[in-house]
Design a protein around this motif. Structure first.
Motif, PDB file in Angstrom:
ATOM      1  N   ILE A 159      23.569  -8.596 -49.478  1.00 59.10           N
ATOM      2  CA  ILE A 159      22.159  -8.174 -49.533  1.00 59.10           C
ATOM      3  C   ILE A 159      21.411  -8.965 -50.604  1.00 59.10           C
ATOM      4  CG2 ILE A 159      20.657  -6.244 -50.172  1.00 59.10           C
ATOM      5  CD1 ILE A 159      22.600  -4.402 -48.778  1.00 59.10           C
TER       6      ILE A 159
ATOM      7  N   TYR B  95      26.994  -5.522 -50.913  1.00 63.22           N
ATOM      8  CA  TYR B  95      25.743  -5.581 -51.678  1.00 63.22           C
ATOM      9  C   TYR B  95      25.439  -6.972 -52.228  1.00 63.22           C
ATOM     10  CZ  TYR B  95      28.399  -4.025 -55.881  1.00 63.22           C
ATOM     11  OH  TYR B  95      29.281  -3.875 -56.907  1.00 63.22           O
TER      12      TYR B  95
ATOM     13  N   LEU C  28      16.610  -7.018 -56.024  1.00 62.19           N
ATOM     14  CA  LEU C  28      16.256  -6.261 -54.829  1.00 62.19           C
ATOM     15  C   LEU C  28      14.935  -5.530 -55.013  1.00 62.19           C
ATOM     16  CD1 LEU C  28      17.462  -5.260 -52.041  1.00 62.19           C
ATOM     17  CD2 LEU C  28      18.208  -3.254 -53.288  1.00 62.19           C
TER      18      LEU C  28
END
Lengths: 292, 407
Positions: A269, A266, A230
């Motif tokens: 994501i 997550y 990320l």
């Protein structure tokens, strides 16, 4: 009120993730090794912290410096005898080596320390700062502040010092750096040592909060990978903010959606970032070409 | 190069399958083999090993007393850290080691997967510790279980709320707000769902149900949701890692509940108490029998404790060893009657086997349901952490202390 408390809890949790991810990211950016045994080094750090506490009565925050030193040396040894020989092998080999190391370390811990969960009991472990109805856990706040300081110090080290510049040069262009007279092997040793040393620091910070057991690393290392992707590989601030974002996402999705869905959110994501911005949010565009 | 490698692999595989189908003659003349399938490594290793110790002690004691007609019992260990491994190990035990009866397995997911294998192969799966109802609900021919399943735990939760908590809190049953927090594997989900069903039928209000993964690093969202629901009673089903987090983070976030009822797993363990210290004080916990219990109802417990200490050099780390010990003794009794490891005969004999409550080391009786193989005469008890000890407080015939509500 609940949302505010959730934000605080999420940020504090994110600080923990940041702390664990920065070392991983440094190793990834410089040595180009995906270290699957990262979580196990965290586990070792916490066991060390526990042992210092139970044998010498040292507070985890005090023994932190010893733990960092031990882990730094452990990092050097790992790099010199395990990683260095396989640097020029295909990626699959590297994955097998660090994955194998991870399994070996877990079982070593099981043999030497047993499967029990060991905890340090400090006077301040549940102490909080209360602001109205909001509660801020002191040990978590401390690790959060440490995470910020580490991110800043790492940044300064990589940007402002000669050695830091050499580290960045090696990560950008290994061959060219070598031709300019930089000792690449030494830089690798240093980067791996610092990366694992940072895990030592993370372990010391986590000991008052979590209990330690042989498979502890697995629950953190996956998140650390999500954070690194990320934030952008090699970017220290990326890892720092990536950690905070994941912590916030985890806490918020638990309250707003379903507690059972936190992990799903997550990882979703994670997949989206890989699909649409593989270099990460803070990455500079061309994969792991940059450290700093 | 690649071609050679694949050829080599094929040869290797052929070799493996050849070994696999090569039936070794199962029983030597001087021992009867029984498989013992537990998670001895991995996340569940701690209680998996504790469970196995009970089995080991029962077998040792039995062999010392002469075994079955002079034949010793030999335990063949299988290590199953998770359900997949459980299936693979059961396969290995049944098809390569030629084992006809397996005992296990502490974890419901492992038990569920492994008993699929034994059922297909006509071997007996005798569960001594896993609690999920799904293990016996399938009504398999070759599955037996000595310990009470999760739905019995749920019943104790609701009975306790009905018979004791209402009076102590001075509320009517309909006014009591109950929240459930559970880890989301089979174990947590089963107890939570059963408790909900029972609560509905009793007219008890469930204000929120929070499922979460037991390997989580953070339970703040779970706790904040509980805090918002403002319950009188929290029913929690947790393993160790999350039990510790739940206690510590509840303290950090200022969440307090008048009555907290854990359901075995982490809330039973000394490690939990070591980690959270006085935060454990006053917590209730429903589980298999522990050691601070009315000894008149549990004959044989003291002998078990002595044997345990002698062999492992410490007190038991939880009641799992005792439960498995009691269950294994039933297995060995039945085996003595039959004289050989024959799944059909063992099952038949087990259905005839009867023991009254208060005659075993756990205080349970034994009577297997012919339909699903579940022992109907066992029940978990309610304990409470009082001054760093886990004491049995309810029901009265096994309690050593009154349940306390002075938190």
């Amino acid at each position: 009120m609940t949302i505010l408390q959730t934000l605080i809890s999420g940020l504090l949790l994110g600080g923990i993730y940041s702390l664990i991810s920065m070392g991983l990211n440094l190793i990834l950016g410089v040595v180009r090794i995906v270290n699957f045994a990262h979580g196990e080094f965290l586990m070792i750090a916490m066991y060390l912290s526990f042992v210092f506490y139970s044998t010498m009565g040292l507070d985890p925050y005090v023994s932190g410096i010893l733990v960092i030193a031990c882990l730094f040396i452990l990092g050097l040894i790992t790099q010199r005898f395990l990683i260095q020989p396989i640097l020029d092998t295909p990626d699959t080999t590297k994955i097998f080596v660090t994955l194998g190391l991870s399994i070996a370390l877990q079982n070593l811990a099981l043999m030497t320390m047993g499967a029990n969960h060991m905890s340090v009991r400090t006077s301040y472990q549940s102490s909080v700062i209360s602001i109205g109805e909001l509660a801020i856990s002191i040990p978590r706040l401390i690790s959060f502040i440490v995470a910020i300081s580490v991110a800043a110090l790492l940044y300064l080290f990589l940007q402002k010092t000669m050695v830091g510049k050499a580290v960045r040069a090696v990560s950008m262009q290994r061959q060219a750096a070598h031709l300019m007279g930089i000792n690449v092997k030494k830089i690798y040793l240093l980067a791996f040592g610092i990366g694992i040393g940072l895990v030592g620091l993370a372990g010391s910070m986590l000991t008052p909060i979590y209990s330690v057991y042989p498979t502890l690393g697995t629950s953190f290392v996956l998140i650390a990978f999500v954070v690194v992707v990320l934030g952008g590989m090699g970017s220290m601030f990326g890892a720092f903010f990536g950690g905070l974002i994941i912590g916030l996402v985890e806490a918020l999705s638990g309250v707003l959606l379903e507690t059972g869905l936190k992990e799903a959110v997550y990882f979703a994501i994670f997949i989206l970032v890989l699909l649409f911005r593989p270099s990460g949010i803070f990455g500079l565009g061309k994969g792991a070409e940059e450290v700093g | 190069m690649k071609k050679y490698l694949s050829l080599l692999l094929v040869a290797f595989l052929l070799l493996l399958s050849a070994c696999g189908s090569n039936e070794s003659s199962g029983e030597s003349s001087d021992s009867l083999k029984i498989g013992a399938l537990f998670p001895l490594t991995g996340d569940l290793a701690l209680l998996g090993e504790e469970s196995f110790r009970g089995v080991e002690l029962a077998v040792e004691e039995f062999n010392k007393n002469g075994g079955v007609n002079g034949k010793e019992i030999e335990l063949v260990k299988g290590d199953a850290p998770d359900a997949d491994a459980g299936q693979a190990e059961a396969n290995r035990l049944v098809n390569q080691e030629n084992i006809k009866a397996i005992v296990g397995s502490y974890s419901s997911s492992i038990s569920f997967a492994a008993s699929e294998v034994t059922e297909r192969n006509g071997a007996l799966y005798w569960e001594l510790g896993a609690v999920s109802d799904s293990v016996t609900d399938r009504q398999y021919k070759y599955v037996l279980r000595t310990n009470p399943p999760a739905s019995y735990f749920s019943k104790v939760n609701i009975d306790f709320i009905k018979e004791v908590v209402t009076e102590k809190l001075g509320k009517d049953l309909g006014d009591i707000k109950v929240a459930i927090a559970h880890e989301d594997s089979t174990y947590g989900t089963t107890i939570a769902e059963e408790a909900k069903k029972l609560a509905d039928s009793e007219g008890i209000e469930i204000v929120t149900t929070e499922g979460y993964s037991s390997s989580t690093n953070d339970l703040s969202s779970v706790i904040l949701n509980l805090k918002n629901a403002n319950p009188d009673v929290v029913i929690a089903v947790s393993y160790l890692n999350d039990a510790i987090l739940l206690a510590r983070q509840s303290e950090e976030l200022g969440f307090k509940v008048p009555v907290f009822i854990g359901n075995g797993g982490g809330h039973t363990m000394k490690d939990f108490q070591d980690a959270v210290g006085n935060l454990a004080d006053g917590l209730f916990n429903i589980d298999f029998p522990q050691y601070s219990i009315n000894r008149e109802s549990t004959p044989g417990m003291d002998e078990f404790l002595e044997m345990y200490k002698e062999k492992y050099g410490s007190d038991p780390r939880s009641g799992h060893s005792l439960t498995n010990y009691m269950g294994m003794k039933v297995v060995l009794d039945v085996l003595s009657e039959v004289g050989e490891v024959n799944p059909d005969k063992l099952k038949e004999e087990a259905l005839k086997y009867k023991a009254e409550e208060g005659t075993t080391a756990t205080g349970w009786g034994v009577e297997f349901d012919p339909k699903d193989g579940q022992n109907q005469k066992g029940s978990p008890y309610l304990h409470q952490w009082i001054d760093d000890e886990l004491l049995t407080v309810w029901p009265e015939n096994v309690s050593v202390e009154e349940p306390q509500f002075n938190k």
